[in-house]
Design a protein around this motif. Sequence first.
Motif, PDB file in Angstrom:
ATOM      1  N   HIS A  31       0.827  -1.211   0.000  1.00 43.19           N
ATOM      2  CA  HIS A  31       0.000   0.000   0.000  1.00 43.19           C
ATOM      3  C   HIS A  31       0.866   1.267   0.000  1.00 43.19           C
ATOM      4  CE1 HIS A  31      -3.860   2.007   1.807  1.00 43.19           C
ATOM      5  NE2 HIS A  31      -3.527   2.498   0.650  1.00 43.19           N
ATOM      6  N   HIS A  83      -3.320   9.747   0.910  1.00 43.05           N
ATOM      7  CA  HIS A  83      -2.522   8.730   1.609  1.00 43.05           C
ATOM      8  C   HIS A  83      -1.672   9.343   2.719  1.00 43.05           C
ATOM      9  CE1 HIS A  83      -3.855   6.131  -1.681  1.00 43.05           C
ATOM     10  NE2 HIS A  83      -3.674   5.159  -0.807  1.00 43.05           N
ATOM     11  N   TRP A 132     -13.058   6.707  -0.129  1.00 42.99           N
ATOM     12  CA  TRP A 132     -12.636   7.121   1.207  1.00 42.99           C
ATOM     13  C   TRP A 132     -13.844   7.501   2.049  1.00 42.99           C
ATOM     14  CZ3 TRP A 132      -7.265   7.322   1.971  1.00 42.99           C
ATOM     15  CH2 TRP A 132      -6.496   7.167   0.802  1.00 42.99           C
ATOM     16  N   ASP A 165      -9.163   4.759   4.273  1.00 43.39           N
ATOM     17  CA  ASP A 165      -9.062   4.318   2.885  1.00 43.39           C
ATOM     18  C   ASP A 165      -9.898   3.049   2.734  1.00 43.39           C
ATOM     19  OD1 ASP A 165      -8.199   3.436   0.362  1.00 43.39           O
ATOM     20  OD2 ASP A 165      -6.080   3.846   0.764  1.00 43.39           O
ATOM     21  N   HIS A 169      -7.179  -2.235  -1.957  1.00 49.06           N
ATOM     22  CA  HIS A 169      -5.742  -2.421  -1.660  1.00 49.06           C
ATOM     23  C   HIS A 169      -5.414  -2.099  -0.197  1.00 49.06           C
ATOM     24  CE1 HIS A 169      -4.961   1.945  -3.278  1.00 49.06           C
ATOM     25  NE2 HIS A 169      -5.032   1.984  -1.977  1.00 49.06           N
TER      26      HIS A 169
HETATM   27 MN    MN Z   1      -4.838   3.491  -0.746  1.00 49.07          MN
END
Ligand code: MN
Length: 201
Positions: A31, A83, A132, A165, A169
């Motif tokens: 990630h 992120h 998100w 998130d 992934h």
């Molecule tokens: Mn992500």
Amino acid sequence: MSTVMTLSLPPLPYADSALDPVISANTIGFHYGKHHKAYVDNGNKLLAGTDLEGRPMAEIIKATYGKADKAGVFNNVAQVWNHDFYWLSMRPGGGGAPKGRIADQINSSFGSYDTFKTELSQAAMTQFGSGWAWLVSEGGKLKVTKTPNAENPLVHGQTPLLTIDVWEHAYYLDFQNRRADYVSAWLDKLVNWDFAEKNLG
Ligand code: MN
């Protein structure tokens, strides 16, 4: 020659294994090490030689949102911003109900911590596909929102306080299809209320 790199990959604020067993070092390896890094590298390539090179990320995100010919720049730069914000939204030994000023605001805006938890879980679970879920501040009140793909609250004039998130992934290696279990463990064991309180300003 242009040497202004707009985007960088900051070190994680904890060890790769520090969020285990909710988020394994294996997940962090992909990630952070692959997905997040790819957004940084692709974003820098797309920005090179453009008017936006070297500008603050928030400015680039607001300037490119909704512009079809800037979708690549928007997606990569917003994902870098998201992120960076996500890693800080967690801490080893975090989770549980907040205390202090952020707790007061949660209670006055949602009625109770349990109601907030339900709303955030609902937002995370009902974001169809990638995206998100957020705790934001807007007009002096806290709200839960969700955004698709790379979109974030900055483009809606809201102040982000926390994010989770919910792209696959983020959890698939540890939870497979069980997004609800990831969200629940994230709230109970990882959420960083100190970061949320700092973002209140
Ligand atoms: Mn992500």
